[in-house]
Structures are given as structure tokens and as C-alpha cells.
Design an enzyme around this catalytic site. Sequence first.
Site, short mmCIF file in Angstrom:
data_model
loop_
_atom_site.label_atom_id
_atom_site.label_comp_id
_atom_site.label_asym_id
_atom_site.label_seq_id
_atom_site.Cartn_x
_atom_site.Cartn_y
_atom_site.Cartn_z
N TYR A 1 0.84 -1.20 0.00
CA TYR A 1 0.00 0.00 0.00
C TYR A 1 0.87 1.26 0.00
O TYR A 1 0.64 2.20 -0.77
CB TYR A 1 -0.92 -0.04 1.22
CG TYR A 1 -1.76 1.19 1.42
CD1 TYR A 1 -2.76 1.52 0.52
CD2 TYR A 1 -1.57 2.01 2.54
CE1 TYR A 1 -3.55 2.66 0.71
CE2 TYR A 1 -2.35 3.13 2.74
CZ TYR A 1 -3.34 3.45 1.83
OH TYR A 1 -4.10 4.58 2.02
N GLU B 1 -11.89 5.65 4.63
CA GLU B 1 -11.32 6.45 5.72
C GLU B 1 -12.35 6.63 6.83
O GLU B 1 -12.01 6.62 8.01
CB GLU B 1 -10.83 7.80 5.21
CG GLU B 1 -9.64 7.73 4.26
CD GLU B 1 -8.36 7.23 4.89
OE1 GLU B 1 -8.29 7.09 6.14
OE2 GLU B 1 -7.39 6.97 4.14
N TRP C 1 -5.93 0.86 10.20
CA TRP C 1 -6.08 0.89 8.75
C TRP C 1 -5.83 -0.48 8.14
O TRP C 1 -6.40 -0.83 7.11
CB TRP C 1 -5.14 1.93 8.14
CG TRP C 1 -5.19 1.95 6.64
CD1 TRP C 1 -4.20 1.60 5.77
CD2 TRP C 1 -6.31 2.33 5.82
NE1 TRP C 1 -4.63 1.73 4.48
CE2 TRP C 1 -5.91 2.18 4.48
CE3 TRP C 1 -7.60 2.77 6.10
CZ2 TRP C 1 -6.77 2.47 3.41
CZ3 TRP C 1 -8.45 3.06 5.03
CH2 TRP C 1 -8.03 2.90 3.72
#
Length: 199
Positions: free
Chosen positions: A24, A46, A54
Site C-alpha cells: 500500500y 477512511e 487501517w
Amino acid sequence: MTIPAPDGLTRCGWATSAPDYVAYHDEEWGFPLHGERALFERLTLEAFQSGLSWLVILRKRPHFRKAFADFDPAAVAAFGDGDVERLLGDAGIVRNRAKIEATLANARAVLTLDTPLDELLWSFAPAEHVRPATLAEVPAVTPESRAMAKELKRRGFRFVGPTTCYALMQAAGLVDDHVADCFRAAGPGAPESPASTPD
């Protein structure tokens, strides 16, 4: 803090704890992201990340895409009560009613915009941004993220506080917070992320 990896590349310290993070960080985070679906997806994820790691969201992202019609705002805007219940029973995503209902509301808000979502979000990108030397210098909120949150809320969006908006700005490349000695600290003119999609 940056950490050299076995491949010899030095990365932002947060990106080294899992292979998912490495990919990522190297391929998406901080690269300019455009396209209504791509940015609606980022805004949604988000919001779902709020209060969670995350990494949880990243690992569930393929299922989020399936559950939310590949983040087509028109399709998600048409979801009804039955879809909310379906999503609440879907272990492949984060089953939070408030966040699910916010996603539907946000899709509907996208459809009512008089400015394309891409243009609206990018209007808050700062004219100048000083690259952080270390992770300790990375802010949680900025004047721009506060302004973005205020405007999105005015337009009917939910779960878009200043911290969430700044995370969006970082992820979508409105700011580039790769620390100074990270190999991805490309500066102005960094290539577009492969995650960008045309509308």
C-alpha cells in the site's frame, strides 16, 4: 522514522509492520488519486477506519468493493433499508450501522454536488506543502482538512471530521507526507497512483 527493509529500500516507519502495508505504501499512499469512484471509495474507507487500524480496512477492501457496488455512487445511493440489513450481516466488512448509513448518505450527497467530487476535494490541496522530516512532524489535522470537513458537512456528508479528511488528503496525494528519506519521497511531479480510475 524510516526503516530500511530487506529489499534495501527505506520506507516510512508505519509501512513496515505487514506486507499489506508495504504494498500500500509503495504503490498507493501519497500518489495523486483522481476519479469519482476512486475518491468516493477512499472517503468511505477512511470513514470506516475511524477508531480502527487501517490494516483491518485494507485487508477487507476487496470485500468492501463487492458489498458497495464497486463504490459507484449512483448504485450505492439507491441502496435501501434491506441493503443496510444485508450489510450489517456481512462479516466481510466493518458492521457499523452509523458508518453504513453514512456511506449511503454520502453517495447521495455526491449525486447532488454542483462541482464534481474530484474537483471539490482537490480544491483543498494546499498550494505548498512542506515534506515532514520525521513521522513526529506529520500533523493529524491542518487548516485545509478543517476547511474540507466543514464544506463536506455543509453539503450533507457524514463521518468527515478534520482528522478523517487529513487521512484522505494523505492517502489520495493532496499532500505528500512520505518522510524526507523515504524512497517514495518523490516530490512534485510524482507519478499517478495505479489506483486512479477514469470515470
